[in-house]
Every structure is written in C-alpha cells, then in structure tokens.
Scaffold this active site. Structure first.
Site, PDB file in Angstrom:
ATOM      1  N   ASP A 128       0.814  -1.216   0.000  1.00 34.47           N
ATOM      2  CA  ASP A 128       0.000   0.000   0.000  1.00 34.47           C
ATOM      3  C   ASP A 128       0.846   1.264   0.000  1.00 34.47           C
ATOM      4  OD1 ASP A 128      -2.093   1.779   0.142  1.00 34.47           O
ATOM      5  OD2 ASP A 128      -2.470   1.472   2.287  1.00 34.47           O
ATOM      6  N   ASP A 147      -1.203   6.192  -6.697  1.00 35.52           N
ATOM      7  CA  ASP A 147      -1.652   5.286  -5.639  1.00 35.52           C
ATOM      8  C   ASP A 147      -1.755   3.852  -6.145  1.00 35.52           C
ATOM      9  OD1 ASP A 147      -2.576   4.507  -3.124  1.00 35.52           O
ATOM     10  OD2 ASP A 147      -4.669   4.835  -3.676  1.00 35.52           O
TER      11      ASP A 147
END
Ligand SMILES: *[C@@H]1O[C@H](CO)[C@@H](O)[C@H](O)[C@H]1NC(C)=O
Ligand SMILES: *[C@@H]1O[C@H](CO)[C@@H](O)[C@H](O)[C@H]1NC(C)=O
Ligand SMILES: *[C@@H]1O[C@H](CO)[C@@H](O)[C@H](O)[C@H]1NC(C)=O
Length: 454
Positions: A137, A336
């Site tokens: 992440d 992201d």
C-alpha cells in the site's frame, strides 16, 4: 485454456490503435507467472541477481497466494470501496490544506481505505523467518501483521500461521518513552502505553482499523536482503473487510514506512496486466535500466507526507492531444497503488470520454452497471481483436506514458472517472499502472515510468 501471448500489446505502443485481444483484457484460469515472452522483460525486468526483487500478485485469481475459495465481491462492490478510498485520500489532503489555513481540525483518518487493496507480496518476519503474505500500500505508512495472542473475536482468519513474537529470536517490543515510540506519536499513529509497551493505531478511511504493540524485528524481503530492526505493528485487533491477508506493507512517504526505514529511499513495482500474471516489487533505484524510465517531478504534501503526487499536463487519445489546458490539472494527482480507477478533473474527464467514445463508435454502447464508470461497450460479440484507441498520459517535463490496453478498459468500460470537482486532487489508479514499472524515487524527487515491464 492456452494463455494468449500479449506480445501484440507491446508492439503497438505509439500507434493510434492498440489492438487488444478480448482475452488479454480478462484473466485466464491458470497462472502464467511472469511474462517471459516479452523481449524487454528477459533482459531488464527480472534482474534475478537483484537483492531486492520480489514477486507481486493479485489477491484474487489464478496467481493469488490465497485459496480460491475466497468469495469474489461484485464489481459494484469493489468500485464502491474504490470510491471510499478515493474520497478518503482526497479528504486527507484537503483536510490538510484546510488545517493549514487554520479553520478545520486535522483529519483523524490516518490511512486510506483498505477494501480496494489488490496486490500482495510474501515476506519473512523474525528469526527464523515466518512467511507472511501482506498487501502492498503506497497510501499508508505503518506496516503491520496479526500477532499472537490474537483472539478470534478481534482477528480475522489469515493465510499463514499468525506471527508469534515469542518464537522469534530477534523480536523486540518498542518501549514507551523510546525515540521510536515518540516518533509514532508525532506521526499520529500512537495509541498510548500498555505494560510499558508502545501501542500503535491505524484507522483507515473505510473505518477499518488495526491496533496492537509497536514492535521491531528482522524483515526478510528476499533470500539475500533483510532489514534488521524493522519497525512494524503487531496487531492484536484488526477490524477489516473480510480478508485473508496476514497484514499490510506500508510504502507511503511517512517516516514509519518501509521505504523510510531503509537507506534506499526508492522503490518500484509493476502491476501485471491481469490476475493471470505476476508482477514485481523492488527496493532501490534500478540502476541498470534507469535510462529506460520517463521521469516527472514528485511532489509531497507538506502535512500528510504519506502521499506521492505528480502533475499531469495533458492526455492523448489515438495520438491526438485532447484540448484541455494544463491549468485544469493544477491540483495535482496522487500516485496510488490502492485506488483502482484513475480520477481526473471533470473537464479533463469529459474531453477524454468524448474522444474515446468517438474512437470506439464501431462498438455498441451499453448502460453501465456501476455508478463510477459511465462509458461501457458491448464487446460480447467481438471476434478477435478489439480496437482500443491508444491513450497516453503526459506528465510534467514531457513524461509521456503510453497505457497498456489492460490499463484503459476494465469490464468493457473506460476505466477513468471524474473527481468531485475541478479543484480536487486527482488520483492515478492501479488499473492505469498495469504493465508499467512505476518508480518512486523519493531521494531523487521523481516518479518514473517504464512500459512493458511485466
Ligand atoms: C476541498 O476543499 C474545498 C475548499 O475548502 C471544497 O470546496 C471541496 O469541496 C473540498 N473537497 C473535498 C473532496 O472535500
Ligand atoms: C475499530 O473498528 C471497530 C469495528 O468497526 C470499532 O468497533 C472500533 O471502535 C474501532 N476502533 C477504533 C479505535 O476506532
Ligand atoms: C450484446 O451483443 C450481443 C451480440 O452481439 C447480444 O446478443 C446482446 O444482447 C448484447 N447485450 C446487450 C446488453 O446489449
């Protein structure tokens, strides 16, 4: 089923149309591993000698390390979570801007939504190294795994045995009052003390959370590369979307993240075109191939240092630049790994949609089943190739990034969506990043892209 050779997709780079085999946009039933058929891949992308190269796989599908019995959520469900994540990223950054003006308290949400995290890596923790399968992440900083004792009421079933600190010769709990514990507090991940041991808490944007003892142990990334005294959260209570992962690896820009804890200050990954292939994660700047990257400046938000931002300046469809002034992109965009669909300023999105529909006019349009995507086609009758117009994102300093067809269309829909308003920050999502090696050169202040990398 015989896996389709995706060679075609690579040869089409720069031509206005990327002929994509329908099957190359979907997952096959078997895992084909790394795409060794790509000529570039053999020499560049699998540096088997590299100390820090590790395979990365989709959480679902044939290459997933999790058992296939995991229930597959509907596309609508996944895209709903995607919206939660995009909103929490935007709020996180917006809250910061507002806080600096002094009129709003700083957002209490410290991580992005978990529900969309799709890619996992397998690492070793402790001595002897215990196998742990964790999400990757870029939208959060703290790495954590579930640890014993982990009562069933507050822990979720996971793939590997729950990490047992008592069995590791190199484990230590972080003490209250230590520099590491004070740093955690400063970064707003602190959660007080329990029996003189430092406690952490991460709340994610979808109201998932994890808490437990902040700890240090040896993290083994590859057989020849380990990080000693790596700080992570030993989670005794993780309230998450139902899940099989043992934990999460935080690759954000904050001081708690893996990247900040190693001296390398750079990492890269390649997300595979479909779940039937494997990608990779590497730490450090890939020296041998760095000339193959196109690079653009990296921006950081002054308060929330987790996110990596870039400045988009234009988009081309079928080789033609859309008529969108660069000023439309002023709010910048977060790179992201966890958001699925790329979010563009509404003006840019509308121009992209119009051009894309025009190029795809030979395919009948159908109503979308999701609230996020609005440009869908009936491709069920198509035999052979779908003629997908090429789409390139042009970043600051002329970094032109040609997207793979798998990064343009998802479930037969255009895989882009508008942000809430032209002022809000955009997001470059993980669908668009497929097959690209994306380099986060934090030390060098740059984001790099290399096409056809996996
Ligand atoms: C961000 O802040 C601006 C100005 O305060 C506001 O108009 C906008 O709605 C906010 N956006 C989000 C996504 O919260
Ligand atoms: C964590 O999530 C659970 C379940 O949603 C909730 O009951 C609990 O209050 C949360 N904890 C914190 C500290 O936010
Ligand atoms: C899609 O096309 C196929 C054949 O080309 C047709 O049978 C089907 O009804 C169409 N589906 C929709 C949703 O329009």
């Amino acid at each position: 089923m015989i896996p389709v050779l995706p060679l075609l997709l690579v040869l089409c780079v720069s031509s206005p149309v990327a002929n994509a085999k329908i099957s190359s946009l979907k997952s096959n039933a078997v895992c084909s591993g790394h795409r060794a058929d790509l000529p570039m891949l053999i020499s560049v992308s699998i540096p088997l000698s590299s100390r820090t190269w590790l395979p990365l796989n989709h959480r679902r599908g044939p290459c997933s390390p999790f058992s296939s019995s995991e229930t597959i959520p509907s596309t609508g469900d996944v895209l709903h979570r995607d919206r939660l994540r995009a909103d929490s990223i935007r709020k996180g950054l917006n809250g910061t801007a507002a806080a600096k003006r002094g009129d709003v308290t700083v957002a209490t949400t410290l991580g992005s939504s978990l529900g969309t995290l799709e890619y996992v890596v397998t690492v070793g923790l402790g001595t002897p190294a215990a196998t742990q399968t964790v999400y990757m992440d870029t939208g959060s900083d703290v790495t954590w795994v579930q640890c014993r004792p982990c009562p069933a009421a507050t822990c979720h079933p996971q793939k590997d045995p729950v990490f047992n600190p008592a069995r590791s010769a190199t484990y230590s709990a972080v003490r209250c009052g230590s520099a590491a514990c004070k740093g955690l507090d400063r970064d707003r991940y602190g959660n007080g003390c329990s029996r003189r041991l430092c406690q952490y808490l991460v709340k994610y944007g979808d109201s998932s959370n994890t808490t437990g003892t902040y700890s240090a142990d040896k993290l083994t990334l590859t057989p020849s590369y380990a990080v000693d005294h790596f700080q992570f959260g030993c989670s005794h209570a993780a309230h998450l979307f139902s899940d099989k992962a043992d934990g999460l690896m935080g690759l954000g820009g904050g001081s708690r993240s893996l990247v900040s804890q190693t001296a390398m200050k750079a990492f890269s990954y390649c997300l595979p075109p479909t779940a039937s292939y494997s990608g990779f994660l590497t730490l450090g700047v890939p020296r041998a191939s760095s000339s193959r990257f196109v690079v653009t400046p990296m921006y950081r938000s002054s308060n929330v240092d987790t996110f990596y931002l870039v400045l988009l300046q234009g988009i081309t469809v079928a080789g033609r630049r859309l008529n969108v002034p660069p000023s439309v992109f002023t709010a910048r965009a977060v790179m992201d790994s966890g958001t699925i669909i790329t979010r563009l300023p509404p003006k840019a999105y509308r121009a992209l949609r119009a051009a894309f529909r025009k190029e795809m006019k030979m395919y009948p349009r159908v109503a979308s089943s999701s609230t996020i995507l609005d440009t869908c086609f009936n491709l069920s009758g198509v035999v052979g190739d779908v003629k997908v117009p090429s789409v390139a994102l042009v970043f600051e300093k002329g970094a032109t990034v040609e997207l793979d067809p798998s990064g343009i269309i998802i479930n037969d829909c255009l895989a882009f969506a508008p942000t809430g308003g032209d002022e809000s920050v955009g997001i470059i999502g993980n669908v668009q990043q497929r097959t690209l090696e994306v380099l986060y050169d934090i030390g060098g202040g740059a984001v790099g892209f290399r096409g056809g990398a996996c």
